[in-house]
Structures are given as structure tokens and as C-alpha cells.
Write an enzyme that holds these catalytic residues in place. Sequence first.
Site, PDB file in Angstrom:
ATOM      1  N   SER A  36      80.698   3.757  13.611  1.00  0.00           N
ATOM      2  CA  SER A  36      80.870   4.963  12.803  1.00  0.00           C
ATOM      3  C   SER A  36      80.683   6.187  13.680  1.00  0.00           C
ATOM      4  O   SER A  36      79.922   6.161  14.659  1.00  0.00           O
ATOM      5  CB  SER A  36      79.841   4.998  11.668  1.00  0.00           C
ATOM      6  OG  SER A  36      79.854   6.255  11.008  1.00  0.00           O
ATOM      7  N   TYR A  39      71.412   4.522   8.836  1.00  0.00           N
ATOM      8  CA  TYR A  39      72.799   4.084   8.976  1.00  0.00           C
ATOM      9  C   TYR A  39      73.335   4.430  10.366  1.00  0.00           C
ATOM     10  O   TYR A  39      73.882   3.583  11.074  1.00  0.00           O
ATOM     11  CB  TYR A  39      73.656   4.736   7.895  1.00  0.00           C
ATOM     12  CG  TYR A  39      75.114   4.362   7.940  1.00  0.00           C
ATOM     13  CD1 TYR A  39      75.557   3.155   7.406  1.00  0.00           C
ATOM     14  CD2 TYR A  39      76.052   5.217   8.514  1.00  0.00           C
ATOM     15  CE1 TYR A  39      76.902   2.809   7.443  1.00  0.00           C
ATOM     16  CE2 TYR A  39      77.391   4.874   8.557  1.00  0.00           C
ATOM     17  CZ  TYR A  39      77.815   3.673   8.020  1.00  0.00           C
ATOM     18  OH  TYR A  39      79.144   3.339   8.066  1.00  0.00           O
TER      19      TYR A  39
END
Length: 251
Positions: A144, A158
Amino acid sequence: MPRPVRQRILVTGASSGLGRGMARRFAARGRDLALVARRGELLEELRDELLAASPGIRVVTAAIDVDDADAVARGVPELAAELGGIDRFVANAGIGRGASVGTGAGRANRATLLTNVLGTHAQCEAAVELFRAQGSGHLVVISSVASVRGMRGTRTAYGAGKAALNALAEGIRSDLLGTGIRVTTVLPGYIETDINVGRRGPFTVDLDTGVDALVAAIEREPVRAYVPEWPWRPVSALLRVLPLPVVRRLT
């Protein structure tokens, strides 16, 4: 030298979001699929949909929780045997729970780190063992843009987990240089999926646009890809050098 066609593709996290979208795109290209997720009933629905739309392909499924490393180690070879081999493994399964550290959400943050780091590690172990045995393959690790810098709030655990995946994928790539096994790290930006609720920001794209860019990048088999390329490649370069107060406002 032309890249080989990766005919048999395994996608984890295939029951929803990016995984489901990738399965649809690869099926439309005539690829055979092994689909993995925790929710077996959704996989079966997707399998039936794909076979109806592309009757010439093969689709096999398995309900596997990637948090269970032993289940992954057993299930991946079984799926490979059922499909006749695996040419590309897309390690996509992940979750996006969490909150600011120290606000009472430690359990959710740990769950995110467990699935996104150790669950992906289990997938990589199974995939690369298979590829080493056959001497070829393409491992795709879905990271990501949130991995580029430390992120605040719901993105902290995350982003940290995805940063770990960047290092994991690069280490695997280093080990395999000069072999017939390729490793690609993909860094999606803001794409409208359930996992990104509360994490969407400027430049968010719809799911179809994001999946199209994702599959196109995977098919090129680069070392690293930003999805969509614009604006996330230049944005990622900026994030690496901007002062933290500026990064905080942007993200």
C-alpha cells in the site's frame, strides 16, 4: 524477451474488493484460477459467476484463513495439484482494522498486524516453496502507499504492516535473483473498497478503475508498481521527503 503467460493464477482474499475484482479480470482474459478466502460461500458464488461468463476456464476454490499458517501450507499445494500448477500467486488477503495507538484499540491493531504481516508471510512461504520446486513463477505482494511513511490514526498499524511487506518482498526478490521466479510489490493508493472505509482521501478512484490499473501493473511484472501510476508514483516520492507535519495533513 517476451514475458511468459501466467495461465494459472492463485488469488487470496478473493471473496471481496480487489481480490474479487482481480479474479474477474483474469477470468475474462481466459486464465485458470485458484481462489482463496475465509468465506467459502462467497468464493463458490464467484466461481459460478466466472464459469458462466468464461466457460472455457477452470476455477477451484478453498476456504482458508491466512492467519492459520499450517492451513496455508497444506492448502496451497492442494490447490496447485487440483489446477495442475500455479504460475502466479497474488498475496492479496488482508484487513484494515485499527485506531490510534494507545486509544484502547490494541486488539484490533494486533489483528491487522497478524493478518497483514504473518498471514502474508505464510502465503509467501507456500508460494515460493512451490515456485522453487518448479523453477518458475510470479509472486505478487499487495502492499500500500500507506507503507511509504508512518501514518496516523486508523492507518498506523495498517501502514506499518504494509511497510513490513515491502521489506519481505524485497528480501525474497534478492534471494531469487537470477532464477526463473519474479517478485512484484504493488502499492495501491486510495481505491474504493470495504477495507479502505475511513482511509479514503484525495485522488480516490472507484473499484473498477483501481482493479483495471492493478491487473495491468501485475501483467507487466515490474519490481514495484504504484496503482494507479498517476498520481501515486509522484505522491509516494514526495511522501518520502516531506516533513512529518506536512505528511500528517496530507494523509
